[in-house]
Design a protein around this motif. Structure first.
Motif, PDB file in Angstrom:
ATOM      1  N   GLN A   1       2.674 -43.174 -47.698  1.00  0.00           N
ATOM      2  CA  GLN A   1       3.827 -43.669 -48.430  1.00  0.00           C
ATOM      3  C   GLN A   1       3.445 -44.565 -49.612  1.00  0.00           C
ATOM      4  O   GLN A   1       4.176 -44.637 -50.591  1.00  0.00           O
ATOM      5  N   VAL A   2       2.308 -45.270 -49.522  1.00  0.00           N
ATOM      6  CA  VAL A   2       1.989 -46.253 -50.568  1.00  0.00           C
ATOM      7  C   VAL A   2       0.830 -45.850 -51.470  1.00  0.00           C
ATOM      8  O   VAL A   2       0.578 -46.515 -52.475  1.00  0.00           O
ATOM      9  N   ALA A   3       0.150 -44.772 -51.169  1.00  0.00           N
ATOM     10  CA  ALA A   3      -1.037 -44.386 -51.943  1.00  0.00           C
ATOM     11  C   ALA A   3      -0.731 -44.186 -53.427  1.00  0.00           C
ATOM     12  O   ALA A   3      -1.462 -44.672 -54.287  1.00  0.00           O
ATOM     13  N   GLU A   4       0.344 -43.494 -53.734  1.00  0.00           N
ATOM     14  CA  GLU A   4       0.665 -43.242 -55.142  1.00  0.00           C
ATOM     15  C   GLU A   4       1.006 -44.532 -55.883  1.00  0.00           C
ATOM     16  O   GLU A   4       0.681 -44.690 -57.056  1.00  0.00           O
ATOM     17  N   TYR A   5       1.651 -45.472 -55.205  1.00  0.00           N
ATOM     18  CA  TYR A   5       2.002 -46.747 -55.841  1.00  0.00           C
ATOM     19  C   TYR A   5       0.758 -47.597 -56.098  1.00  0.00           C
ATOM     20  O   TYR A   5       0.642 -48.232 -57.141  1.00  0.00           O
ATOM     21  N   GLU A   6      -0.151 -47.584 -55.137  1.00  0.00           N
ATOM     22  CA  GLU A   6      -1.395 -48.342 -55.310  1.00  0.00           C
ATOM     23  C   GLU A   6      -2.236 -47.730 -56.431  1.00  0.00           C
ATOM     24  O   GLU A   6      -2.798 -48.446 -57.255  1.00  0.00           O
TER      25      GLU A   6
ATOM     26  N   ASN B   1      15.577 -51.792 -54.545  1.00  0.00           N
ATOM     27  CA  ASN B   1      15.121 -51.095 -55.737  1.00  0.00           C
ATOM     28  C   ASN B   1      14.809 -52.040 -56.881  1.00  0.00           C
ATOM     29  O   ASN B   1      14.949 -51.697 -58.036  1.00  0.00           O
ATOM     30  N   GLU B   2      14.404 -53.246 -56.562  1.00  0.00           N
ATOM     31  CA  GLU B   2      13.995 -54.175 -57.599  1.00  0.00           C
ATOM     32  C   GLU B   2      12.687 -53.678 -58.203  1.00  0.00           C
ATOM     33  O   GLU B   2      11.933 -52.959 -57.557  1.00  0.00           O
ATOM     34  N   PRO B   3      12.402 -54.060 -59.445  1.00  0.00           N
ATOM     35  CA  PRO B   3      11.177 -53.567 -60.097  1.00  0.00           C
ATOM     36  C   PRO B   3       9.905 -53.869 -59.310  1.00  0.00           C
ATOM     37  O   PRO B   3       9.053 -53.004 -59.174  1.00  0.00           O
ATOM     38  N   GLU B   4       9.775 -55.079 -58.778  1.00  0.00           N
ATOM     39  CA  GLU B   4       8.553 -55.406 -58.035  1.00  0.00           C
ATOM     40  C   GLU B   4       8.463 -54.588 -56.754  1.00  0.00           C
ATOM     41  O   GLU B   4       7.393 -54.130 -56.381  1.00  0.00           O
ATOM     42  N   ASP B   5       9.606 -54.402 -56.091  1.00  0.00           N
ATOM     43  CA  ASP B   5       9.614 -53.567 -54.891  1.00  0.00           C
ATOM     44  C   ASP B   5       9.075 -52.185 -55.209  1.00  0.00           C
ATOM     45  O   ASP B   5       8.259 -51.632 -54.470  1.00  0.00           O
ATOM     46  N   GLU B   6       9.546 -51.616 -56.299  1.00  0.00           N
ATOM     47  CA  GLU B   6       9.138 -50.269 -56.686  1.00  0.00           C
ATOM     48  C   GLU B   6       7.649 -50.224 -57.032  1.00  0.00           C
ATOM     49  O   GLU B   6       6.945 -49.309 -56.636  1.00  0.00           O
ATOM     50  N   LEU B   7       7.174 -51.223 -57.764  1.00  0.00           N
ATOM     51  CA  LEU B   7       5.750 -51.266 -58.119  1.00  0.00           C
ATOM     52  C   LEU B   7       4.859 -51.387 -56.891  1.00  0.00           C
ATOM     53  O   LEU B   7       3.748 -50.879 -56.867  1.00  0.00           O
TER      54      LEU B   7
END
Length: 182
Positions: A126-131, A27-33
């Motif tokens: 899983q990654v669309a919203e983050y991108e 749950n590090e910030p970069e992981d979340e981003l």
């Protein structure tokens, strides 16, 4: 309780901790981003060689894939977006199973760009919203930088205009004085 039973329990606890250490925190910030979540990690760990070998790839004509000369650090293709490159590098370091799959598949069964196309198609949900969020943040930062540039350019123009105005005003009395003398 005697000393030997205490020692055995302590030894057993220490053995269990080394065999089953606490899961690493993701749950590090970069992981979340970059969309590296527990759900994504579990999904990626479920991938097999057959997942990639049997995945139906669309024709390369419509894809944005480069040739093998377009490589960045870690052999990640430049045809990936900047966000995808960062995501790929991080997921390779966090999920060793994916790194092993990539090693086994590339270049024997799949080309590098095909591997990443399959990967991003498999994890798209899983990654669309983050991108999307990363693209929105990049756009906001771009607009902010443009506003700062235009504000500083306007300030320079005002300062230059004031300098020219002061310069003309200071010369004007001298010119008038010269006309009065003659």
């Amino acid at each position: 309780m005697d000393l030997s039973s205490w020692f055995r329990r302590t030894l057993l606890r220490n053995t269990e901790k080394t065999q089953n250490p606490d899961p690493p925190k993701h749950n590090e910030p970069e992981d979340e981003l970059l969309g590296i979540t527990e759900q994504l990690i579990n999904l990626v760990k479920s991938f097999t060689l057959e997942t990639f070998k049997t995945f139906p790839l669309p024709d390369d004509e419509g894809a944005t894939c480069g040739d093998n000369s377009l490589k960045t650090s870690g052999n990640i293709q430049k045809d990936l977006s900047q966000w995808q490159q960062r995501h790929a590098m991080l997921v390779l370091t966090k999920v060793k199973e994916l790194s092993h799959l990539r090693y086994k598949l590339c270049p024997g069964h799949l080309k590098e760009h095909q591997f990443w196309r399959v990967y991003f198609m498999l994890v798209k949900k899983q990654v669309a919203e983050y991108e999307l969020r990363a693209m929105q943040l990049a756009k906001l930062n771009e607009v902010k930088m443009e506003n700062e540039r235009s504000t500083s350019a306007d300030t320079c123009e005002v300062e230059m205009a004031e300098t020219k105005h002061i310069g003309v005003g200071s010369l004007a009395p001298t010119s008038l004085q010269l006309h009065n003398i003659t």
